[in-house]
Scaffold this motif. Sequence first.
Motif, PDB file in Angstrom:
ATOM      1  N   VAL A   1       0.833  -1.205   0.000  1.00 11.28           N
ATOM      2  CA  VAL A   1       0.000   0.000   0.000  1.00 11.28           C
ATOM      3  C   VAL A   1       0.867   1.254   0.000  1.00 11.28           C
ATOM      4  CG1 VAL A   1      -2.036  -1.025   1.062  1.00 11.28           C
ATOM      5  CG2 VAL A   1      -0.211  -0.168   2.516  1.00 11.28           C
ATOM      6  N   ARG A   2       0.397   2.272  -0.739  1.00 10.15           N
ATOM      7  CA  ARG A   2       1.050   3.569  -0.767  1.00 10.15           C
ATOM      8  C   ARG A   2       0.693   4.357   0.499  1.00 10.15           C
ATOM      9  NH1 ARG A   2       4.846   3.052  -4.658  1.00 10.15           N
ATOM     10  NH2 ARG A   2       3.974   2.575  -6.713  1.00 10.15           N
ATOM     11  N   PRO A   3       1.552   5.299   0.901  1.00 12.00           N
ATOM     12  CA  PRO A   3       1.273   6.086   2.116  1.00 12.00           C
ATOM     13  C   PRO A   3      -0.035   6.856   2.054  1.00 12.00           C
ATOM     14  CG  PRO A   3       3.557   6.354   1.441  1.00 12.00           C
ATOM     15  CD  PRO A   3       2.875   5.602   0.331  1.00 12.00           C
ATOM     16  N   GLU A   4      -0.405   7.326   0.866  1.00 11.56           N
ATOM     17  CA  GLU A   4      -1.640   8.100   0.760  1.00 11.56           C
ATOM     18  C   GLU A   4      -2.892   7.241   0.916  1.00 11.56           C
ATOM     19  OE1 GLU A   4      -0.121   7.465  -3.542  1.00 11.56           O
ATOM     20  OE2 GLU A   4       0.715   7.859  -1.560  1.00 11.56           O
ATOM     21  N   ALA A   5      -2.736   5.904   0.832  1.00  8.69           N
ATOM     22  CA  ALA A   5      -3.880   5.002   0.985  1.00  8.69           C
ATOM     23  C   ALA A   5      -4.052   4.513   2.416  1.00  8.69           C
ATOM     24  CB  ALA A   5      -3.731   3.804   0.047  1.00  8.69           C
ATOM     25  N   VAL A   6      -3.059   4.751   3.255  1.00 10.88           N
ATOM     26  CA  VAL A   6      -3.141   4.280   4.639  1.00 10.88           C
ATOM     27  C   VAL A   6      -3.879   5.321   5.487  1.00 10.88           C
ATOM     28  CG1 VAL A   6      -1.828   3.579   6.676  1.00 10.88           C
ATOM     29  CG2 VAL A   6      -1.000   2.978   4.384  1.00 10.88           C
TER      30      VAL A   6
ATOM     31  N   LYS B   1       3.653   3.352   6.665  1.00  8.85           N
ATOM     32  CA  LYS B   1       3.735   4.807   6.538  1.00  8.85           C
ATOM     33  C   LYS B   1       2.425   5.345   5.971  1.00  8.85           C
ATOM     34  CE  LYS B   1       8.731   4.669   5.763  1.00  8.85           C
ATOM     35  NZ  LYS B   1       9.060   5.097   7.132  1.00  8.85           N
ATOM     36  N   ALA B   2       1.987   6.489   6.522  1.00  5.63           N
ATOM     37  CA  ALA B   2       0.765   7.140   6.068  1.00  5.63           C
ATOM     38  C   ALA B   2       1.046   8.613   5.812  1.00  5.63           C
ATOM     39  CB  ALA B   2      -0.339   6.985   7.108  1.00  5.63           C
ATOM     40  N   ASP B   3       0.526   9.143   4.701  1.00  5.01           N
ATOM     41  CA  ASP B   3       0.638  10.568   4.409  1.00  5.01           C
ATOM     42  C   ASP B   3      -0.693  11.224   4.741  1.00  5.01           C
ATOM     43  OD1 ASP B   3       3.217  10.269   3.599  1.00  5.01           O
ATOM     44  OD2 ASP B   3       2.808  10.405   1.446  1.00  5.01           O
ATOM     45  N   LEU B   4      -0.680  12.129   5.703  1.00  6.75           N
ATOM     46  CA  LEU B   4      -1.906  12.757   6.183  1.00  6.75           C
ATOM     47  C   LEU B   4      -1.825  14.271   6.036  1.00  6.75           C
ATOM     48  CD1 LEU B   4      -2.322  10.853   9.587  1.00  6.75           C
ATOM     49  CD2 LEU B   4      -3.249  10.191   7.361  1.00  6.75           C
ATOM     50  N   PRO B   5      -2.975  14.923   5.772  1.00  5.79           N
ATOM     51  CA  PRO B   5      -2.982  16.388   5.829  1.00  5.79           C
ATOM     52  C   PRO B   5      -2.551  16.843   7.216  1.00  5.79           C
ATOM     53  CG  PRO B   5      -5.015  15.539   4.857  1.00  5.79           C
ATOM     54  CD  PRO B   5      -4.284  14.359   5.433  1.00  5.79           C
ATOM     55  N   ALA B   6      -1.939  18.015   7.285  1.00  7.31           N
ATOM     56  CA  ALA B   6      -1.384  18.490   8.553  1.00  7.31           C
ATOM     57  C   ALA B   6      -2.422  18.526   9.670  1.00  7.31           C
ATOM     58  CB  ALA B   6      -0.763  19.870   8.350  1.00  7.31           C
ATOM     59  N   HIS B   7      -3.668  18.923   9.343  1.00 12.04           N
ATOM     60  CA  HIS B   7      -4.676  19.028  10.405  1.00 12.04           C
ATOM     61  C   HIS B   7      -5.071  17.659  10.955  1.00 12.04           C
ATOM     62  CE1 HIS B   7      -7.297  18.280   6.891  1.00 12.04           C
ATOM     63  NE2 HIS B   7      -8.167  17.796   7.757  1.00 12.04           N
ATOM     64  N   GLU B   8      -4.966  16.603  10.117  1.00 20.67           N
ATOM     65  CA  GLU B   8      -5.282  15.253  10.594  1.00 20.67           C
ATOM     66  C   GLU B   8      -4.134  14.676  11.421  1.00 20.67           C
ATOM     67  OE1 GLU B   8      -6.620  12.538   7.627  1.00 20.67           O
ATOM     68  OE2 GLU B   8      -7.987  13.979   6.685  1.00 20.67           O
TER      69      GLU B   8
END
Length: 360
Positions: free
Chosen positions: A286-291, A326-333
Amino acid sequence: MTATTVEKAATTQRAATVEFRGLRREFGATVALDGLDLTVAPGEFLALLGPSGCGKTTALRMLAGFEHPDAGEVLVDGEDVTRVPAHRRDAGMVFQSYSLFPHLSALDNVAFGLRMRKVRTSERRARAAELLELVGLADKGDRYPHQLSGGQQQRIALARALALRPRVLLLDEPLSALDAKVRLTLREEIRRLQQELGITTLFVTHDQEEALSIADRVAVMRAGKLEQCAAPAELYGRPATAFVAEFVGTMSRIPGVARDGSVEVLGRRLPVDGEAPAAGEVDVLVRPEAVQVRAEAEGDARVLATAFLGAVVRVTVRLADGTEAKADLPAHEAAGLGAGAAVRVSLPDRPVLVAERTQK
């Protein structure tokens, strides 16, 4: 640079079709190319991407005429050029090391190939000046290589390769010796020139970001073989093999169990993208943006670290079984997800790529 300059440079530019057919090359016990089959369309920008030793530079050198295969053919516009000498290949090559003549000015470096072809002085100087304008260095024609920056030297090398109006442009890791900012600027410039001239271009790199940002298609190589050749979006979003998935972009492996054509992972069942594996333990890629990660007091995962990446924050978590993801999250999340925070990790309800379980 004026539109007229581009028009002049492009008037006799001929985009060629390039074909590699069953190329094999051995260096002692090392197999550099193992049956490479690949076609490059006229005017296409193709990046050859892969780790060191995968065969990408060997393939480029075979097209240039600096290497010859033990088996297979190289064709340009249907003509077999496998044994044609390099100086008759009609290909322009730009090297990583620039390879400029230190005792010649920028203009004379660009004109050097024309001089070797006995083009008269006035014509070759005019064409060299044209190309210096094309690469944005019209005012640097009287400078010597040591008086130019690395980026400027590479532009001169590019202009020199284009001076003979080749059918194919070959770029062998031309940006790797430059600093990050210059590299970014110059790769955009190379892409712009390639599109304006419409010249068939092969670009060798080990930098995945570079390949994805600049090429029409990317050919990923491994151990002398072609793993996948596709447009950047397809390569990133639908990798054909686990190697491509992990080489192109960041990918996490999360343990799962395959059965009945689907996979159980992180407490839910998801469809498999591609051929379903045999029943048993697998890794889900899985890509970070999907986690998906959310703070939860009863969550069975823990945050290990966070890294600010500009538009997103990359959060590294340790799952209950000790696996890291690894997960890529918006800063507020990501706010409040400091090291040690309890979280719940999940995946969206869509098909996932699976691979054989990695033993740890």
